[in-house]
Design an enzyme around this catalytic site. Structure first.
Site, PDB file in Angstrom:
ATOM      1  N   ASP A 219       0.816  -1.224   0.000  1.00 30.52           N
ATOM      2  CA  ASP A 219       0.000   0.000   0.000  1.00 30.52           C
ATOM      3  C   ASP A 219       0.848   1.272   0.000  1.00 30.52           C
ATOM      4  O   ASP A 219       0.480   2.283   0.600  1.00 30.52           O
ATOM      5  CB  ASP A 219      -0.969   0.021   1.203  1.00 30.52           C
ATOM      6  CG  ASP A 219      -1.793  -1.248   1.271  1.00 30.52           C
ATOM      7  OD1 ASP A 219      -2.255  -1.682   0.204  1.00 30.52           O
ATOM      8  OD2 ASP A 219      -1.955  -1.807   2.364  1.00 30.52           O
TER       9      ASP A 219
ATOM     10  N   LYS B 291       1.997   2.108  -5.197  1.00 33.83           N
ATOM     11  CA  LYS B 291       2.633   1.580  -6.421  1.00 33.83           C
ATOM     12  C   LYS B 291       1.801   1.871  -7.658  1.00 33.83           C
ATOM     13  O   LYS B 291       2.335   2.148  -8.718  1.00 33.83           O
ATOM     14  CB  LYS B 291       2.843   0.063  -6.301  1.00 33.83           C
ATOM     15  CG  LYS B 291       3.986  -0.309  -5.378  1.00 33.83           C
ATOM     16  CD  LYS B 291       4.162  -1.798  -5.304  1.00 33.83           C
ATOM     17  CE  LYS B 291       3.056  -2.489  -4.542  1.00 33.83           C
ATOM     18  NZ  LYS B 291       2.965  -2.157  -3.120  1.00 33.83           N
TER      19      LYS B 291
ATOM     20  N   GLY C 117      -4.161  -4.167  -4.293  1.00 35.71           N
ATOM     21  CA  GLY C 117      -5.162  -3.208  -4.748  1.00 35.71           C
ATOM     22  C   GLY C 117      -4.426  -1.941  -5.121  1.00 35.71           C
ATOM     23  O   GLY C 117      -3.964  -1.205  -4.262  1.00 35.71           O
ATOM     24  N   HIS C 118      -4.256  -1.722  -6.412  1.00 35.03           N
ATOM     25  CA  HIS C 118      -3.497  -0.558  -6.869  1.00 35.03           C
ATOM     26  C   HIS C 118      -4.462   0.541  -7.297  1.00 35.03           C
ATOM     27  O   HIS C 118      -5.240   0.365  -8.224  1.00 35.03           O
ATOM     28  CB  HIS C 118      -2.559  -0.952  -8.013  1.00 35.03           C
ATOM     29  CG  HIS C 118      -1.477  -1.894  -7.561  1.00 35.03           C
ATOM     30  ND1 HIS C 118      -0.666  -2.579  -8.420  1.00 35.03           N
ATOM     31  CD2 HIS C 118      -1.078  -2.248  -6.321  1.00 35.03           C
ATOM     32  CE1 HIS C 118       0.187  -3.315  -7.723  1.00 35.03           C
ATOM     33  NE2 HIS C 118      -0.050  -3.138  -6.442  1.00 35.03           N
TER      34      HIS C 118
ATOM     35  N   GLN D 105       2.386  -5.814  -3.186  1.00 38.40           N
ATOM     36  CA  GLN D 105       2.718  -5.869  -1.756  1.00 38.40           C
ATOM     37  C   GLN D 105       4.033  -5.119  -1.491  1.00 38.40           C
ATOM     38  O   GLN D 105       4.298  -4.161  -2.183  1.00 38.40           O
ATOM     39  CB  GLN D 105       2.771  -7.315  -1.236  1.00 38.40           C
ATOM     40  CG  GLN D 105       1.417  -8.016  -1.178  1.00 38.40           C
ATOM     41  CD  GLN D 105       0.972  -8.624  -2.486  1.00 38.40           C
ATOM     42  OE1 GLN D 105       1.748  -9.289  -3.137  1.00 38.40           O
ATOM     43  NE2 GLN D 105      -0.257  -8.402  -2.872  1.00 38.40           N
TER      44      GLN D 105
END
Ligand code: IMP
Length: 429
Positions: free
Chosen positions: A13, A16, A40-41, A224
């Site tokens: 988080d 990225k 989750g980007h 990650q």
């Protein structure tokens, strides 16, 4: 110049999505190399928020080739949903999206087992995303996995399911008291998904290597962060893949000379979701303020992220194992709301000062952070376009991080939008 890996340097988080989106504009080929839809980007384009879990964020640009590499574990249903979501918004028209036929499939029983294991009170609670990541990687390594290529070969798929299902059903029924799965039901489900994905499932090796040979600009996109790496993270409170730069080689299928630069994405404070040691965690009003202003809620699960100060001991560890050549410092604007800002420069363990990350959770839970305090800056940042226009106190904060890590900051993110970015150095130019 050359090919660039983008890797999270903390517990995920770090932002990225945004960095991949910004640098991705200059890349030709973008390869996601590990993890699955546990990631989750988030990317904000013209104030519209788009969250991607599997598809490389650079797919939002035109004329890119995006690859989900062999090192990723793929939930076909999620992938199809994400493709639809992007197509409905007008993306993926000129950019192509392909999936390695060697990538492993997250099967329905992987998701089921992930959730059952997490609810088992006699096992260590990790706080996983419940997306089946650990069970899918376990089966990959245990040679019981189903690969994307298998979805295109019904006879082989059936044979594989007949091999693996009895063991799964035994665990489901005997250990978890859950109903068994039927091979034919699973076959139908998988073949329907395969039909819709078949044109995208290819051997990505020739494509990647031709691109490298032709001098195309390749970006390797991690998910990650280093502290969640299965080997170098805070085991067992980690994800089930290697998240370090080395995983870009195995997860895309390239050699060490095919990665020239490594950008460590670093949030200027720290967050963590799920369980596990977190020495600089702020379980107070400051932590709550950072969470609120930074919108620190999981993009995948919506869970509250634990928030704390920047931790240089953990970051130096990350730099050593991932080999950063540049830092992308993110969420800088969020710290504007905090009065005195702290950075952890060392730990204390058993009355001794240490500068390394202990390898066991027992020791890591007991370390006490030693802090250096920085005065805050109170100016609003988002419209600032150059590093030299930033408040002096912030420049000092950035300089301290660069000096301690011996890595230059190459990108500064001062707001959520694509445009709220100061690119000091584009590694592709
Ligand atoms: P899993 O990857 O779902 O097995 O979860 C293992 C641990 O990694 C849990 O603590 C998760 O919260 C954490 N995790 C997995 N993916 C991410 C991510 O993208 N960002 C932050 N934490 C993650």
């Amino acid at each position: 110049m050359g090919n660039v890996a983008v890797v999270g340097s903390q517990w995920g988080d770090e932002g990225k999505g945004k960095v991949v989106d910004v640098y991705g504009e200059s890349a030709d080929l973008i390869i996601r190399f590990q993890g699955g839809n546990n990631a989750g980007h988030t990317i904000v384009v013209n104030e519209e928020k788009i969250v991607l879990h599997l598809i490389p964020a650079a797919a939002l640009h035109d004329n890119k080739t995006c690859i989900i590499g062999n090192g990723v574990v793929v939930d076909p249903e999620v992938l199809l949903r994400e493709i639809n979501q992007l197509q409905e918004k007008g993306y993926l028209q000129s950019s192509s999206l392909l999936v390695s036929d060697r990538a492993h499939v997250i099967m329905p029983y992987h998701k089921q087992l992930d959730k059952l294991r997490e609810s088992n009170t006699s096992a260590t609670f990790i706080g996983t995303t419940g997306r089946g990541i650990g069970p899918a990687y376990s089966d990959k390594v245990g040679r019981r996995g189903i690969r994307m290529a298998d979805l295109l070969r019904p006879d082989y798929l059936e044979k594989r399911l007949e091999e693996v299902l009895p063991e799964k059903n035994c665990i489901l029924q005997s250990y978890f008291n859950a109903p068994p799965l039927e091979a034919c039901g699973l076959m139908d489900q998988l073949l329907t998904l395969a039909e819709r994905l078949k044109d995208r499932i290819v051997d990505t090796q020739p494509l990647i290597h031709n691109a490298l040979k032709e001098g195309k600009k390749v970006m390797y996109e991690g998910a990650q962060g280093v502290l969640l790496d299965i080997d170098h993270g805070t085991y067992p409170y980690v994800t089930s893949s290697n998240t370090i730069t080395g995983a870009a080689l195995s997860g895309a299928g390239v050699g060490p000379n095919d990665v020239d630069q490594v950008i460590g994405i670093t949030k200027v404070y720290t967050t963590r979701v799920g369980e596990g040691p977190f020495p600089t965690e702020l379980e107070n009003e400051t932590g709550a303020l950072i969470r609120k202003v930074g919108g620190e809620f999981g993009a995948t699960t919506g869970r509250k992220r634990r928030c704390g100060w920047l931790d240089l001991v953990a970051l130096k560890h990350a730099k050593r194992v991932a080999g950063f050549t540049g830092l992308a410092l993110t969420k800088i604007d969020v710290l504007s709301v905090v009065d005195d800002i702290k950075i952890c420069t060392a730990y204390e363990l058993n009355d001794e000062q240490i500068d390394y990350v202990p390898s066991t959770p027992e020791d890591y839970e007991r370390v006490k952070p030693i802090y250096k305090t920085f005065v805050s800056w109170d100016e609003k940042l988002p419209k600032v376009k150059s590093k030299k226009d930033l408040p002096a106190a912030l420049q000092e904060y950035i300089k301290f991080i660069e000096t301690e890590l011996e890595v230059p900051a190459v990108l500064l993110s001062v707001g959520p939008d694509r445009n709220d970015t100061i690119v000091i150095h584009n590694p592709f130019n």
